[in-house]
Motif scaffolding. Structure first.
Motif, mmCIF file in Angstrom:
data_model
loop_
_atom_site.group_PDB
_atom_site.id
_atom_site.type_symbol
_atom_site.label_atom_id
_atom_site.label_comp_id
_atom_site.label_asym_id
_atom_site.label_seq_id
_atom_site.Cartn_x
_atom_site.Cartn_y
_atom_site.Cartn_z
ATOM 1 N N ILE A 176 0.939 -1.069 0.061
ATOM 2 C CA ILE A 176 0.068 -0.036 0.086
ATOM 3 C C ILE A 176 0.763 1.406 -0.107
ATOM 4 N N GLU A 177 0.723 2.199 -0.867
ATOM 5 C CA GLU A 177 1.331 3.476 -0.718
ATOM 6 C C GLU A 177 0.473 4.586 -0.265
ATOM 7 N N THR A 178 0.863 5.406 0.568
ATOM 8 C CA THR A 178 0.252 6.494 1.320
ATOM 9 C C THR A 178 1.127 7.619 1.576
ATOM 10 N N ASN A 179 1.060 8.657 1.064
ATOM 11 C CA ASN A 179 1.942 9.777 1.308
ATOM 12 C C ASN A 179 3.174 9.374 0.954
ATOM 13 N N GLY A 180 3.504 9.068 -0.163
ATOM 14 C CA GLY A 180 4.802 8.773 -0.322
ATOM 15 C C GLY A 180 5.544 7.661 0.465
ATOM 16 N N HIS A 181 4.971 7.060 1.051
ATOM 17 C CA HIS A 181 5.304 5.661 1.716
ATOM 18 C C HIS A 181 4.642 4.331 1.645
ATOM 19 N N ARG A 182 5.523 3.486 1.173
ATOM 20 C CA ARG A 182 5.298 2.235 0.800
ATOM 21 C C ARG A 182 5.122 1.082 2.018
ATOM 22 N N THR A 183 4.209 0.389 2.307
ATOM 23 C CA THR A 183 3.944 -0.365 3.339
ATOM 24 C C THR A 183 3.751 -1.919 2.808
ATOM 25 N N TRP A 184 4.675 -2.671 2.713
ATOM 26 C CA TRP A 184 4.365 -3.824 2.208
ATOM 27 C C TRP A 184 3.419 -4.987 2.973
ATOM 28 N N MET B 54 7.386 -15.096 -4.802
ATOM 29 C CA MET B 54 8.708 -14.585 -5.386
ATOM 30 C C MET B 54 8.772 -14.275 -6.829
ATOM 31 N N ARG B 55 7.827 -14.773 -7.691
ATOM 32 C CA ARG B 55 7.873 -14.546 -8.799
ATOM 33 C C ARG B 55 7.226 -13.111 -9.209
ATOM 34 N N ILE B 56 6.412 -12.848 -8.714
ATOM 35 C CA ILE B 56 5.796 -11.599 -8.648
ATOM 36 C C ILE B 56 6.241 -10.292 -7.839
ATOM 37 N N GLY B 57 7.229 -10.594 -6.906
ATOM 38 C CA GLY B 57 7.848 -9.499 -6.168
ATOM 39 C C GLY B 57 7.222 -9.159 -4.722
ATOM 40 N N ALA B 58 6.601 -10.239 -4.342
ATOM 41 C CA ALA B 58 5.927 -10.172 -2.895
ATOM 42 C C ALA B 58 7.058 -10.195 -1.845
ATOM 43 N N SER B 59 6.655 -9.730 -0.695
ATOM 44 C CA SER B 59 7.073 -10.108 0.488
ATOM 45 C C SER B 59 6.369 -11.573 1.211
ATOM 46 N N VAL B 60 7.067 -12.537 1.310
ATOM 47 C CA VAL B 60 6.937 -13.639 1.685
ATOM 48 C C VAL B 60 7.442 -14.241 3.171
ATOM 49 N N GLU B 61 6.746 -14.751 3.842
ATOM 50 C CA GLU B 61 7.283 -15.461 5.038
ATOM 51 C C GLU B 61 7.028 -16.959 5.243
ATOM 52 N N LEU C 286 1.296 5.556 10.751
ATOM 53 C CA LEU C 286 2.457 5.393 11.739
ATOM 54 C C LEU C 286 3.775 4.970 10.879
ATOM 55 N N ARG C 287 3.391 4.812 9.621
ATOM 56 C CA ARG C 287 4.486 4.645 8.530
ATOM 57 C C ARG C 287 5.206 3.456 8.826
ATOM 58 N N VAL C 288 4.268 2.499 9.173
ATOM 59 C CA VAL C 288 5.032 1.112 9.075
ATOM 60 C C VAL C 288 5.540 0.755 7.759
ATOM 61 N N ASP C 289 6.705 -0.254 7.956
ATOM 62 C CA ASP C 289 7.018 -0.702 6.756
ATOM 63 C C ASP C 289 6.831 -1.843 6.011
ATOM 64 N N GLN C 290 6.047 -2.613 6.829
ATOM 65 C CA GLN C 290 5.479 -4.146 6.413
ATOM 66 C C GLN C 290 4.329 -4.434 7.612
ATOM 67 N N ILE C 291 3.428 -5.189 6.836
ATOM 68 C CA ILE C 291 2.432 -5.737 7.800
ATOM 69 C C ILE C 291 2.252 -7.217 7.462
ATOM 70 N N THR C 292 2.414 -7.934 8.365
ATOM 71 C CA THR C 292 2.262 -9.513 8.286
ATOM 72 C C THR C 292 0.920 -9.722 8.069
ATOM 73 N N THR C 293 0.411 -10.500 7.271
ATOM 74 C CA THR C 293 -1.224 -10.737 7.376
ATOM 75 C C THR C 293 -1.276 -12.309 6.821
ATOM 76 N N ASP C 294 -2.335 -12.809 7.164
ATOM 77 C CA ASP C 294 -2.661 -14.046 6.450
ATOM 78 C C ASP C 294 -3.644 -14.116 5.368
ATOM 79 N N ASP C 295 -4.067 -12.682 4.859
ATOM 80 C CA ASP C 295 -4.939 -12.674 3.765
ATOM 81 C C ASP C 295 -4.401 -11.218 3.390
ATOM 82 N N PRO C 296 -3.492 -11.357 2.513
ATOM 83 C CA PRO C 296 -2.733 -10.241 1.897
ATOM 84 C C PRO C 296 -3.673 -9.677 0.773
#
Length: 278
Positions: free
Chosen positions: A7-15, A39-46, A259-269
């Motif tokens: 998500i991009e908000t006010n110039g900040h990207r949150t993965w 990995m193929r589409i450029g996601a962050s994955v855990e 709060l400009r978090v850089d990444q949110i971990t979610t079970d439903d991206p």
């Protein structure tokens, strides 16, 4: 096609990180096809890693096989060949067609399916320093050496993470200081700054600090911005884990993004991305 990446908000990207390899809520965990897609589409994955009997790692969360697979006993006492024959189970215990994936198998797939330049695979190491012997350290390093540019190694035992990273040149690392009753202790002490400064000092080379989202939000309610404190040390923050998409979780996601978090971990991206961008 729009992918559920960030998500991009006010110039900040949150993965939006695909927790345990899930793109959407009803995906099984740790499915090879989803991980490779991410990995193929450029996601962050855990993914999670647990040591198996042949000094490598299985892509599993629990130390006991019966909770996630058709097997029995401890992962640590089970060979790679036996693990590969086991099927995964879903959260309700239903047997899935997907087989247990080993780290070496995943890296072999990445050899044939190159990662997108922006993809990031988080290897969340569930073991402690005491579980690591020299053979396991060498095995993990040899397994991932060709893919370290697309990986970050994380965990709650920084001694273990540091040992593995030192054996694997170029591997990015992260640190999770949130253990047990951390939130309750912080509510009582109110020492949010001390908590963050201790985490930063414990893991001086960690690029990402993984924080339970409730700790971040509780600190914000108390007037302390944990994310800004980490950013001030030129690190990034992952807030974990939003398990579902509903009104309360959406409010939390919006607060974290503000709060400009850089990444949110979610079970439903996919669901979270859709809700936040609709």
């Amino acid at each position: 096609m729009t992918f559920p990446l960030y998500i991009e908000t006010n110039g900040h990207r949150t993965w939006l990180k695909w927790h345990r390899g899930r793109r959407k809520a009803d995906d099984p965990v740790f499915g090879a096809s989803r991980i490779i897609e991410a990995m193929r589409i450029g996601a962050s994955v855990e993914i999670d890693l647990v040591i198996h009997a042949d000094h490598g790692c299985a892509v599993l969360h629990n130390f006991e096989l019966s909770e996630e697979t058709t097997g029995r006993g401890l992962v640590r006492e089970t060979s790679a060949d036996v693990l590969r024959q086991l099927n995964l189970r879903d959260n309700s215990g239903v047997v899935l067609p997907e087989k247990v994936l080993l780290l070496e198998d995943l890296c072999a797939l990445l050899d044939t399916e190159p990662a997108h330049p922006e993809a990031l695979l988080q290897l969340d190491f569930k073991e402690g320093r005491a579980a690591l012997d020299e053979e396991t350290v060498r095995s993990v390093a040899a397994t991932i050496k060709n893919h370290v540019g697309a990986m970050i190694l994380s965990g709650g035992d920084f001694a273990a993470i540091d040992l593995l990273a030192n054996a694997t040149p170029g591997l990015k690392i992260g640190y999770d200081p949130c253990h047990g009753d951390s939130l309750e202790q912080l509510k009582q002490s109110g020492d949010y700054d001390g908590f963050i400064q201790d985490a930063l000092a414990t893991a001086p080379d960690a690029e990402l600090i993984y924080l339970h989202h409730e700790i971040v939000l509780q600190a914000d309610r108390e007037g302390f911005d944990m994310i800004a404190a980490v950013h001030a040390d030129n690190r990034r923050v992952d807030a974990w884990t939003l398990n579902k998409v509903d009104a309360p979780s959406l409010e939390k996601a919006r607060l974290l993004i503000a709060l400009r978090v850089d990444q949110i971990t979610t079970d439903d991206p996919e669901g979270l991305h859709s809700a936040l961008t609709s």
